[in-house]
Design a protein around this motif. Structure first.
Motif, PDB file in Angstrom:
ATOM      1  N   UNK A   1       0.838  -1.212   0.000  1.00 19.07           N
ATOM      2  CA  UNK A   1       0.000   0.000   0.000  1.00 19.07           C
ATOM      3  C   UNK A   1       0.864   1.249   0.000  1.00 19.07           C
ATOM      4  N   UNK A   2       1.950   1.238   0.765  1.00 20.79           N
ATOM      5  CA  UNK A   2       2.847   2.377   0.813  1.00 20.79           C
ATOM      6  C   UNK A   2       3.497   2.593  -0.558  1.00 20.79           C
ATOM      7  N   UNK A   3       3.938   1.517  -1.185  1.00 18.14           N
ATOM      8  CA  UNK A   3       4.544   1.644  -2.515  1.00 18.14           C
ATOM      9  C   UNK A   3       3.532   2.156  -3.540  1.00 18.14           C
ATOM     10  N   UNK A   4       2.312   1.685  -3.456  1.00 15.27           N
ATOM     11  CA  UNK A   4       1.274   2.149  -4.390  1.00 15.27           C
ATOM     12  C   UNK A   4       0.970   3.630  -4.184  1.00 15.27           C
ATOM     13  N   UNK A   5       0.929   4.061  -2.947  1.00 14.27           N
ATOM     14  CA  UNK A   5       0.627   5.477  -2.679  1.00 14.27           C
ATOM     15  C   UNK A   5       1.792   6.357  -3.127  1.00 14.27           C
ATOM     16  N   UNK A   6       3.015   5.850  -2.992  1.00 13.45           N
ATOM     17  CA  UNK A   6       4.183   6.620  -3.428  1.00 13.45           C
ATOM     18  C   UNK A   6       4.245   6.687  -4.954  1.00 13.45           C
ATOM     19  N   UNK A   7       3.831   5.609  -5.623  1.00 14.38           N
ATOM     20  CA  UNK A   7       3.854   5.551  -7.077  1.00 14.38           C
ATOM     21  C   UNK A   7       2.799   6.448  -7.696  1.00 14.38           C
ATOM     22  N   UNK A   8       1.698   6.655  -6.986  1.00 12.92           N
ATOM     23  CA  UNK A   8       0.615   7.464  -7.555  1.00 12.92           C
ATOM     24  C   UNK A   8       0.817   8.950  -7.306  1.00 12.92           C
ATOM     25  N   UNK A   9       1.839   9.318  -6.571  1.00 15.25           N
ATOM     26  CA  UNK A   9       2.076  10.750  -6.306  1.00 15.25           C
ATOM     27  C   UNK A   9       2.848  11.400  -7.383  1.00 15.25           C
TER      28      UNK A   9
END
Length: 64
Positions: A56-64
């Motif tokens: 989830x952290x990686x996905x949120x960082x990728x979508x920024x």
């Protein structure tokens, strides 16, 4: 014949006592195995939760 019967009776008692000890040990081993399985399951669940949080952290960082 009576002497032979007494010897056989004694061997039977020894075998019964050995069986009781083995059953007791088996019960202890089974209890230990259950404890280990529970600990293993808890660890796997913890690791799955950590992995999910990391994804989830990686996905949120990728979508920024």
């Amino acid at each position: 014949m009576k002497e032979e019967l007494e010897k056989t009776w004694k061997r039977l008692k020894v075998a019964e006592e050995a069986e009781e000890r083995l059953c007791s040990q088996l019960g202890e081993f089974e209890a230990e195995a259950v404890d280990q399985a529970r600990a293993y399951r808890a660890r796997v669940i913890d690791l799955v939760e950590q992995l999910s949080a990391a994804q989830k952290l990686l996905q949120s960082m990728a979508s920024q």
